[in-house]
Design an enzyme around this catalytic site. Structure first.
Site, mmCIF file in Angstrom:
data_model
loop_
_atom_site.group_PDB
_atom_site.id
_atom_site.type_symbol
_atom_site.label_atom_id
_atom_site.label_comp_id
_atom_site.label_asym_id
_atom_site.label_seq_id
_atom_site.Cartn_x
_atom_site.Cartn_y
_atom_site.Cartn_z
ATOM 1 C CG HIS A 1 -1.825 -1.003 1.361
ATOM 2 N ND1 HIS A 1 -2.689 -2.012 0.697
ATOM 3 C CD2 HIS A 1 -1.707 -1.873 2.378
ATOM 4 C CE1 HIS A 1 -2.957 -2.602 1.573
ATOM 5 N NE2 HIS A 1 -2.791 -3.115 2.452
ATOM 6 C CG HIS B 1 -5.965 -6.043 1.150
ATOM 7 N ND1 HIS B 1 -6.581 -4.714 1.882
ATOM 8 C CD2 HIS B 1 -5.047 -5.773 2.280
ATOM 9 C CE1 HIS B 1 -6.231 -4.269 3.095
ATOM 10 N NE2 HIS B 1 -4.814 -4.862 3.149
#
Ligand SMILES: Nc1ncnc2c1ncn2[C@@H]1O[C@H](COP(=O)(O)OP(=O)(O)O)[C@@H](O)[C@H]1O
Ligand SMILES: Nc1ncnc2c1ncn2[C@@H]1O[C@H](COP(=O)(O)OP(=O)(O)O)[C@@H](O)[C@H]1O
Ligand SMILES: [Mg+2]
Ligand SMILES: [Mg+2]
Ligand SMILES: [Mg+2]
Ligand SMILES: [Mg+2]
Lengths: 333, 211, 333, 211
Positions: A57, A219
């Site tokens: 991320h 994700h």
């Protein structure tokens, strides 16, 4: 899978080593267990702000370690929550005696690992508070889920809590402020392409040339639904409408508008979305008083965008504007 | 053949076998997770059990509780994600039951599994049919309890088979816990990765008991 | 083609509109002809620094408009040099009486359009100087080409010239400094995937799953050669070796190391490359005194990386460190 | 039929035809540019000639020089890239030759083309066989000069044909100018986009002269 990669199992470790040599003035890297702390940690008497989560991320969270934002970040494997010992060690490394705020994105794994770390920290006499971020309006019926996911608002919580901690606010204050930011922030995202987890070696899902995933997390998981690809303006509406209706954001309020790239989408396109999101916000009578545009909470190389809207008050704006010196966000210093 | 009690060597043998099986099924578990999660369950479990295997080498085998505790701590600090704390808890709770024991018999095994399940449910708040590892472990314990008048190996084989059925029975379920729940209706039609890895662990245990 | 896009012909215009509403405190957008100027332009008595080129390289150049860097940026269509009238109007808008430095990447189109603009500016009595950036070591035999391309060093020239201009240096000084930076900077890049020009609607070239393009430019064009995909460490060597040998960079020197993402490559991977590049530089006896890591000069959503190494002197470091306030680079303010 | 001189209407007709042909070939030109450049030549030329078409609507037709100047300025300010200044220069130089003229005959056309070529070479420094638009325009002018004793239409047709051959002859060349030169040897085997668009423009001119 086309990546700049050595062994997949070394990816996070090597990236941390890269951060260590790229930003020695900002942060220090601890290898085992893996975490990053700001260069001058622990800061005596200051509340520490710590976050963590799966890698993939970036710049979240390691890119936000430094003065005025995070004291520590705990990176897990790609898309995998960090472990309790990692979080505990980082908590110990940054506790300056005033306690530690854990900023946790609401995923089962993150929540449980942070919970266990907090229990262990308590046993060591370190006071911790948890700010749970769950701002994703795509997850509609939270009764039948693990609750809403934590996405874009996380960046805003980390900045604002970091500034409050830097200003000497108490553990309870910083945590309360973080929760207030979470309560006033809403996000939603779409993906145009999947991403590939290095260990998996192939894309997490497949999308036709004219399909997109609506209500995506960060994700690489599929979204809430698949839809036909639409124009940038239409997509922006599809994201803004549920966001605006959810809080709901009422006419006359001040907001921070954050258009976030999921990784593979060029900045040029993010500004196209920002333009339309700003227009929609204005049409609803909102005043966009602060802006953020760029890839700040990503999903590897996924193409797509998420929008976060935060209804701000004077205190949030003040802490947003306060100096910050991290690898990914920097101003006033 | 088969064993009616498991000593430390048998427990270690099981864990080594489990590590092997998890390694062999890494891609499979990851593919299951790709469908309704984030494509990491295989890598998570493989990383954890590789670490477990490393730890077992230097482990004394007198105290099964100590062995299980090492496993639990190792899984906790290497797996991450949702499965790390849950499998960690399973082994730590089982370790309490087996603490100080050089051998564990059927009763202790049953208590250990039950304590593990309770720990998982306390930590993760999942109920049966939420589409989680609980749906493999729960039925396994029931089958184990119900397998009266058979050998330990047979009882564990029935438990493993029940776990298998339980894992398969997660397919039609709409997830209500964990990451898969974010998919809503789209989570139906896919087998839960955690229930699947739970089955693989129990199958290895049954195999070792049968040897 | 999967993009956040309305009509391809509106892309640049809409992105500029997005920048205008996202950064009103930093810059103003002029629509026809299209250019961006810093909010307080023209700054009386200060040399102005202007750059431009095709769009699709964001944040270059528009993201570098603001105090301490560019006074103006002229974006062309995607991968298309801006036109003389655009450059001329921007030059007029930022001239504060002390002249205007044009930072031009060495591409035939850019060179000719800027040349014509400079001729027109001269007729209007505006003094201009051109700093041509041609730092790409992948273009080996410049006798048989249009010379070396301008790539990563452009960002460094813009920052350093911008700071020198802000410090009140003369037109001749700022231009000379820019040329010195260009002479001491070297770059090279590789691509793992092609990119798609919105108007073209399909990828500029095709690459097999285990192929990469070595010696890539920033316009989606194929590289100097195609090679088998290698590990991140090996790729870093393949880029660093020609760079180091070219200047050549000699042991004992101070350098700025810039690892640039071409757009689609996650930050995580860029840090993996940075780590190895730093190691190679150190092994050659270089001291990495400044670092930059991120997507700063991109090629739409292309996955890949370029490395730029700049041999710095004390003056360059001082101007590198000087305050800058732009959308994409900010510190000290 | 055919014309021996072109008046303002004919010139405008040509430019409108050219705009149409460029529009029809936008994808083709872009594909040529994708192979050895940056995939924008089609879009660049289409944007330019769409703007030209818009400007022509309000243009008086007495002064061909003025028409060509408008075209040159419009291309300069809308095409961008390498081709913008080059095509802009072509028309601006031709405009100087045709300044004040209500009609242009063969001699003036020849001078205009020659002046345009000289302008292109001065601005871009390309020599013949560098794999650029020069390789279409150069041969076209030679063929036009050599076409003695034939109609203007036929002379222009031969010029267009020579441009076509010239464009095709760029295929084996290794580029030495422009963006394609960065590819080195890899630029061989592909037809130059600018030479191709130059041919299309000349072909439209020949067609209008023949009507
Ligand atoms: N609350 C929960 N209770 C029990 N098991 C759970 C819970 N949440 C998730 N799981 C199990 O964890 C598995 C996923 O593990 P893993 O992929 O390793 O972690 P993550 O979901 O964090 O990526 C699921 O398949 C499910 O069996
Ligand atoms: N120096 C030059 N002289 C003449 N023509 C050139 C030169 N450089 C490039 N060209 C022409 O320009 C064409 C490319 O134009 P275009 O794609 O529109 O611009 P760019 O190359 O800037 O993307 C080439 O195919 C070639 O014919
Ligand atoms: Mg995970
Ligand atoms: Mg998972
Ligand atoms: Mg171009
Ligand atoms: Mg081109």
């Amino acid at each position: 899978m086309k990546k700049l990669l050595n062994a997949p199992s070394d990816l996070v470790k090597e990236a941390l080593a890269g951060m260590a040599v790229a930003h020695p003035e900002l942060l220090r890297v601890h290898v085992d267990p893996a975490f990053l702390v700001r260069a001058d940690a622990p800061v005596r008497g200051k509340v520490a702000v710590l976050s963590g989560g799966g890698s993939g991320h970036e710049p979240l969270h390691g890119g936000f370690v430094g003065r005025g934002m995070l004291d520590a970040a705990c990176p897990g494997a790609v898309f995998t929550s960090p472990t309790p010992d990692q979080i505990l060690e980082a908590t110990r490394a940054v506790d300056g005696g005033a306690g530690v705020v854990h900023v946790v994105k609401n995923y089962t794994g993150d929540v449980m690992n942070f919970e266990m770390a907090a229990e262990l920290a308590r046993e060591l006499g370190i006071a911790t508070e948890t700010v749970l971020v769950n701002d994703d309006v795509a997850v509609e019926n939270s009764l039948y889920t693990a609750g809403r996911r934590g996405v874009g608002t996380t960046v805003l919580v980390e900045k604002i809590c970091g500034a409050a901690a830097e200003a000497g606010r108490s553990l309870a204050d910083v945590a309360a402020l973080g929760r207030r930011v979470n309560e006033h922030g809403r996000s939603m995202g779409i993906a145009l392409t999947p991403c590939t987890v290095p260990h998996a070696g192939k894309p997490s899902f497949e999308l036709g040339p004219d399909e997109m995933e609506v209500g995506i997390g960060i994700h690489g998981e599929p979204g809430r639904r698949r839809a036909k690809l639409e124009s940038a303006d239409r997509i922006t509406e599809m994201l803004m409408d549920p966001i605006l209706d959810d809080l709901p954001f009422r006419s006359g309020k001040d907001v921070l508008l954050f258009v976030n790239g999921l990784g593979g989408t060029p900045l040029l396109e993010l500004y196209v979305v920002f333009r339309k999101a700003h227009e929609i916000a204005a049409a609803r009578g909102l005043r966009v008083v602060r802006s953020l545009v760029g890839p700040y909470i990503t999903s590897l190389e996924m193409a797509g965008v998420s929008i976060t809207l935060l209804e701000v008050d004077e205190e949030m704006v003040r802490y947003w504007d306060a100096p910050v010196h991290t690898a990914a966000l920097r101003w006033g210093v | 053949m088969g064993r009616e009690v498991l000593n430390g060597d048998a427990v270690v043998l099981w864990l080594e076998r489990a590590a092997e099986v998890i390694g062999e099924n890494e891609k499979y578990l990851t593919e299951l997770d790709a469908a309704i999660g984030d494509s990491d369950h295989g890598a998570n479990m493989a990383r954890g059990f590789t670490a477990v295997r490393g730890k077992l080498a230097g482990q004394t085998r007198e105290d099964i509780g100590a062995i299980l505790k090492t496993v639990g701590m190792t899984l906790l600090s290497t797996v991450g994600g949702a499965s790390g704390p849950l499998y960690g808890t399973l082994f730590l709770e089982a370790a309490k039951v087996a603490a100080g024991k050089a051998e564990i018999d059927r009763a202790v095994i049953q208590q250990s599994l039950a304590a593990g399940l309770a720990g998982i449910q306390k930590r993760g708040k999942a109920e049966p049919l939420d589409k989680t590892m609980v749906d493999a472990l729960g039925p396994a314990i029931k089958a184990f309890e119900g397998a009266e008048g058979v050998s330990l190996a047979e009882a564990l084989a029935r438990a493993a088979e029940a776990a298998h059925k339980g894992a398969e029975a997660t397919i039609p379920i709409v997830a209500r816990k964990g990451r898969a729940s974010y998919l809503g209706e789209r989570s139906a039609g896919h087998q839960d990765p955690g229930a699947t890895s739970m089955w693989l662990l129990l199958r290895s245990l049954a195999e070792v008991a049968a040897e």
